[in-house]
Design an enzyme around this catalytic site. Structure first.
Site, PDB file in Angstrom:
ATOM      1  CD  GLU A 152     107.895  91.270 -54.064  1.00 18.31           C
ATOM      2  OE1 GLU A 152     109.083  91.153 -53.712  1.00 18.31           O
ATOM      3  OE2 GLU A 152     107.335  92.360 -54.200  1.00 18.31           O
TER       4      GLU A 152
ATOM      5  CD  GLU B  50     109.180  97.015 -53.157  1.00 15.87           C
ATOM      6  OE1 GLU B  50     108.343  96.357 -53.804  1.00 15.87           O
ATOM      7  OE2 GLU B  50     110.121  96.481 -52.557  1.00 15.87           O
TER       8      GLU B  50
END
Ligand SMILES: O=C(O)C(=O)[C@@H](O)CO
Ligand SMILES: [Mg+2]
Length: 258
Positions: free
Chosen positions: A141, A238
């Protein structure tokens, strides 16, 4: 319709960690994710997942010494042996929880440092190969430098090139739309381009990292785009709720599990 996973590191923090599973299910989520499960025995998590019929979407491999400021060790030369035992630990949790994807954090290192780059490549390749034996995807990521100053993987192009070069079928991109917008913008075109290598998506408003219900990005459009692109994975929530987690779930009403 996207399948949303409540991020239990950031949402429902009004409650102790294990009780967040119950709260997420009661709020209508079908799946959960979190950064790190390692403070809690795997069986306790498995019990909460089963009790609430929740799917475990994702969690991170151990990140090194988080309290001391480490943010992963994959790009840190000299930590390869530690990484191998971290992988074993994460696999124990994956086996207990049924998680089919794990995120490997790169760590703090200069992306131009050749030793760090070569160490990162080796760590990613070896970890992906080990996870493949268990039928698990490895995710990488890109993270923006405002939230994580000095993070090694801070560019979507670098992640895309590494995934293409290693050509390991279970190595995929964790496309965090919040980081993408801050790093490069052009979110919808990037989703179209990178969808073939995307294994997990995460969301938050930009710039506040609160609920995905306004500010810089049009999430209504992006959710439809994710569907149009045929994405079959999870979308991790998130974000840091502005107030009480439940009070901020208006955006989620149309997507609640019935
Ligand atoms: O920060 C993020 O974004 C994440 O997805 C975490 O897993 C890493 O801190
Ligand atoms: Mg993320």
């Amino acid at each position: 319709m996207p399948v949303f996973a409540a991020n239990l590191t950031m949402m429902f923090t009004e409650l102790p960690f294990l009780d967040r599973f119950d709260a997420a299910a009661d709020a209508g989520f079908a799946a959960v994710e979190y950064l790190f499960p390692y403070e809690v025995p795997p069986e306790a998590i498995a019990e909460r997942l089963a009790r609430n019929s929740l799917e475990q979407a994702l969690f991170n491999l151990p990140p090194g010494d988080w309290a001391a400021g480490e943010r992963g060790i994959a790009a840190l030369p000299g930590r390869f042996d530690a990484l191998k035992s971290d992988v074993d630990k994460a696999l124990d949790y994956a086996a207990a929880t049924g998680a089919k994807r794990l995120h490997l954090m790169a760590g703090l290192a200069d992306p131009r440092d050749r030793e760090a780059a070569s160490c990162y490549r080796r760590s990613v390749a070896c970890t992906a190969e080990r996870l493949a034996d268990e039928g698990i995807d490895l995710l990488i990521e890109p993270i923006n430098g405002r939230n994580m100053p000095g993070y090694f993987l801070n560019d979507f192009g670098t992640a895309e090139r590494l995934i293409a070069e290693l050509a390991l079928p279970n190595l995929k991109l964790q496309f965090d739309i919040y980081h993408r917008q801050i790093l490069h913008g052009d979110v919808a075109m990037a989703l179209r381009h990178l969808m073939p290598v995307t294994g997990h998506i995460q969301i938050a408003s930009v710039p506040s990292r609160h609920e995905p219900d306004g500010e810089e990005l049009n999430y209504h459009y992006l959710f439809e785009e994710i569907d149009r692109l045929g994405y079959g994975g999870f979308v991790g929530c998130e974000y840091n709720p502005r107030g009480q987690t439940l009070d901020g779930l208006g955006w989620f009403k149309p997507f609640r599990r019935s």
